[in-house]
Scaffold this motif. Structure first.
Motif, PDB file in Angstrom:
ATOM      1  N   ALA A  11       0.842  -1.205   0.000  1.00 53.11           N
ATOM      2  CA  ALA A  11       0.000   0.000   0.000  1.00 53.11           C
ATOM      3  C   ALA A  11       0.871   1.248   0.000  1.00 53.11           C
ATOM      4  N   TRP A  12       1.900   1.262   0.830  1.00 55.86           N
ATOM      5  CA  TRP A  12       2.789   2.417   0.915  1.00 55.86           C
ATOM      6  C   TRP A  12       3.494   2.649  -0.422  1.00 55.86           C
ATOM      7  N   ASN A  13       4.017   1.598  -1.023  1.00 56.56           N
ATOM      8  CA  ASN A  13       4.724   1.741  -2.300  1.00 56.56           C
ATOM      9  C   ASN A  13       3.806   2.231  -3.413  1.00 56.56           C
ATOM     10  N   ARG A  14       2.584   1.763  -3.446  1.00 56.38           N
ATOM     11  CA  ARG A  14       1.628   2.256  -4.456  1.00 56.38           C
ATOM     12  C   ARG A  14       1.300   3.732  -4.224  1.00 56.38           C
ATOM     13  N   ALA A  15       1.134   4.094  -2.971  1.00 58.08           N
ATOM     14  CA  ALA A  15       0.823   5.493  -2.653  1.00 58.08           C
ATOM     15  C   ALA A  15       1.978   6.407  -3.043  1.00 58.08           C
ATOM     16  N   ARG A  16       3.190   5.987  -2.787  1.00 56.56           N
ATOM     17  CA  ARG A  16       4.364   6.836  -3.010  1.00 56.56           C
ATOM     18  C   ARG A  16       4.553   7.253  -4.461  1.00 56.56           C
ATOM     19  N   VAL A  17       4.021   6.494  -5.414  1.00 53.34           N
ATOM     20  CA  VAL A  17       4.195   6.846  -6.832  1.00 53.34           C
ATOM     21  C   VAL A  17       3.020   7.659  -7.378  1.00 53.34           C
ATOM     22  N   MET A  18       2.031   7.919  -6.544  1.00 54.38           N
ATOM     23  CA  MET A  18       0.843   8.646  -7.002  1.00 54.38           C
ATOM     24  C   MET A  18       1.037  10.158  -6.860  1.00 54.38           C
ATOM     25  N   VAL A  19       0.526  10.877  -7.830  1.00 55.40           N
ATOM     26  CA  VAL A  19       0.523  12.336  -7.769  1.00 55.40           C
ATOM     27  C   VAL A  19      -0.629  12.755  -6.865  1.00 55.40           C
ATOM     28  N   HIS A  20      -0.363  13.739  -5.981  1.00 56.08           N
ATOM     29  CA  HIS A  20      -1.386  14.207  -5.052  1.00 56.08           C
ATOM     30  C   HIS A  20      -1.043  15.625  -4.629  1.00 56.08           C
ATOM     31  N   GLU A  21      -1.996  16.282  -4.024  1.00 54.29           N
ATOM     32  CA  GLU A  21      -1.804  17.650  -3.549  1.00 54.29           C
ATOM     33  C   GLU A  21      -0.882  17.672  -2.325  1.00 54.29           C
ATOM     34  N   ASP A  25      -6.465  16.224  -0.981  1.00 55.73           N
ATOM     35  CA  ASP A  25      -7.901  16.469  -0.949  1.00 55.73           C
ATOM     36  C   ASP A  25      -8.630  15.138  -0.760  1.00 55.73           C
ATOM     37  N   VAL A  26      -9.607  15.132   0.149  1.00 54.86           N
ATOM     38  CA  VAL A  26     -10.297  13.883   0.465  1.00 54.86           C
ATOM     39  C   VAL A  26     -11.059  13.298  -0.719  1.00 54.86           C
ATOM     40  N   VAL A  27     -11.424  14.138  -1.695  1.00 55.48           N
ATOM     41  CA  VAL A  27     -12.124  13.637  -2.877  1.00 55.48           C
ATOM     42  C   VAL A  27     -11.133  13.358  -4.005  1.00 55.48           C
ATOM     43  N   ALA A  28     -10.392  14.371  -4.406  1.00 55.95           N
ATOM     44  CA  ALA A  28      -9.478  14.235  -5.543  1.00 55.95           C
ATOM     45  C   ALA A  28      -8.353  13.236  -5.273  1.00 55.95           C
ATOM     46  N   ASP A  29      -7.919  13.154  -4.040  1.00 58.94           N
ATOM     47  CA  ASP A  29      -6.804  12.265  -3.676  1.00 58.94           C
ATOM     48  C   ASP A  29      -7.271  11.081  -2.834  1.00 58.94           C
ATOM     49  N   ALA A  30      -8.521  10.687  -3.007  1.00 52.46           N
ATOM     50  CA  ALA A  30      -9.114   9.636  -2.169  1.00 52.46           C
ATOM     51  C   ALA A  30      -8.348   8.314  -2.255  1.00 52.46           C
ATOM     52  N   GLU A  31      -7.970   7.915  -3.449  1.00 57.81           N
ATOM     53  CA  GLU A  31      -7.264   6.637  -3.600  1.00 57.81           C
ATOM     54  C   GLU A  31      -5.897   6.689  -2.903  1.00 57.81           C
ATOM     55  N   ASN A  37      -3.594   5.408   4.457  1.00 57.54           N
ATOM     56  CA  ASN A  37      -4.297   4.963   5.660  1.00 57.54           C
ATOM     57  C   ASN A  37      -4.198   3.453   5.833  1.00 57.54           C
ATOM     58  N   ARG A  38      -4.266   2.705   4.751  1.00 58.51           N
ATOM     59  CA  ARG A  38      -4.124   1.241   4.829  1.00 58.51           C
ATOM     60  C   ARG A  38      -2.740   0.884   5.362  1.00 58.51           C
ATOM     61  N   ALA A  39      -1.718   1.512   4.805  1.00 62.09           N
ATOM     62  CA  ALA A  39      -0.347   1.237   5.247  1.00 62.09           C
ATOM     63  C   ALA A  39      -0.180   1.576   6.731  1.00 62.09           C
ATOM     64  N   ALA A  40      -0.707   2.727   7.135  1.00 58.79           N
ATOM     65  CA  ALA A  40      -0.596   3.141   8.539  1.00 58.79           C
ATOM     66  C   ALA A  40      -1.348   2.172   9.451  1.00 58.79           C
ATOM     67  N   ALA A  41      -2.535   1.778   9.051  1.00 62.49           N
ATOM     68  CA  ALA A  41      -3.336   0.857   9.866  1.00 62.49           C
ATOM     69  C   ALA A  41      -2.625  -0.480  10.059  1.00 62.49           C
ATOM     70  N   VAL A  49       3.777   8.807   9.868  1.00 57.40           N
ATOM     71  CA  VAL A  49       4.414  10.131   9.873  1.00 57.40           C
ATOM     72  C   VAL A  49       3.778  11.019   8.809  1.00 57.40           C
ATOM     73  N   LYS A  50       3.516  10.470   7.646  1.00 59.25           N
ATOM     74  CA  LYS A  50       2.907  11.241   6.558  1.00 59.25           C
ATOM     75  C   LYS A  50       1.505  11.696   6.948  1.00 59.25           C
ATOM     76  N   LEU A  51       0.716  10.828   7.556  1.00 60.73           N
ATOM     77  CA  LEU A  51      -0.623  11.223   8.002  1.00 60.73           C
ATOM     78  C   LEU A  51      -0.535  12.319   9.060  1.00 60.73           C
ATOM     79  N   GLY A  52       0.466  12.238   9.928  1.00 57.56           N
ATOM     80  CA  GLY A  52       0.690  13.305  10.908  1.00 57.56           C
ATOM     81  C   GLY A  52       1.024  14.624  10.235  1.00 57.56           C
ATOM     82  N   ASP A  53       1.882  14.571   9.230  1.00 55.55           N
ATOM     83  CA  ASP A  53       2.219  15.787   8.474  1.00 55.55           C
ATOM     84  C   ASP A  53       0.974  16.395   7.836  1.00 55.55           C
ATOM     85  N   TYR A  54       0.169  15.561   7.205  1.00 56.06           N
ATOM     86  CA  TYR A  54      -1.037  16.070   6.539  1.00 56.06           C
ATOM     87  C   TYR A  54      -2.010  16.673   7.544  1.00 56.06           C
ATOM     88  N   ALA A  55      -2.191  16.021   8.668  1.00 54.18           N
ATOM     89  CA  ALA A  55      -3.092  16.554   9.696  1.00 54.18           C
ATOM     90  C   ALA A  55      -2.579  17.909  10.188  1.00 54.18           C
TER      91      ALA A  55
END
Length: 156
Positions: A11-21, A25-31, A37-41, A49-55
């Motif tokens: 999950a983390w590796n797939r997320a890391r290659v995705m373009v995002h803001e 954004d909870v809608v545009a960057d939902a995937e 969130n899956r990786a963190a869970a 750490v990334k979720l903490g940064d975003y929050a």
């Protein structure tokens, strides 16, 4: 995409290659957010750490503290400065409880845990905060169990 079959690393590796803001954004960057969130869970500390940064970027101080502290408790290094900064901002803003920041990906129990540790560390109703941590531990809150094990027995 069904992310429930992915491991934390996948999950983390797939997320890391995705373009995002910068602040996803909870809608545009939902995937993307679903993957992080899956990786963190599943225990991926870099995702925490990334979720903490975003929050923190969104201004959700309690949530930022939760994810950053959890990453540290799970072994992520070099987070003392970030945790200190989050506590400083929380104190400066008047200890906002942020009760309204509860979502499917950030639960009330996670928020209660983070607030309790923030209060304890900031000396703001520390006795009540400690009592709340014990209540969370007794309710089998995994974060409280981990935190109390580490703080009451530092060799753990």
């Amino acid at each position: 995409m069904d992310v429930t079959a992915l491991s934390a690393e996948e999950a983390w590796n797939r997320a890391r290659v995705m373009v995002h803001e910068f602040i996803p954004d909870v809608v545009a960057d939902a995937e993307y957010l679903e993957l992080v969130n899956r990786a963190a869970a599943l225990g991926h500390t870099l995702a925490m750490v990334k979720l903490g940064d975003y929050a923190f970027r969104r201004g959700w101080i309690v949530e930022a503290y939760y994810w950053t502290l959890l990453a540290q408790l799970k072994g992520a290094p070099n987070l003392d400065a970030a945790l200190t900064e989050i506590r400083t901002v929380w104190r400066r803003e008047g200890y906002p409880p942020e009760y309204e920041n509860v979502r499917p990906d950030f639960s009330e129990q996670q928020s209660v845990f983070a607030r309790a540790v923030l209060r304890l560390k900031c000396g703001q109703n520390a006795a009540v905060a400690k009592k709340r941590l014990y209540e969370l531990r007794d309710a089998a809150c995994s974060e409280a169990l981990l935190y109390l094990a580490r703080t009451e027995n530092p060799s753990v």
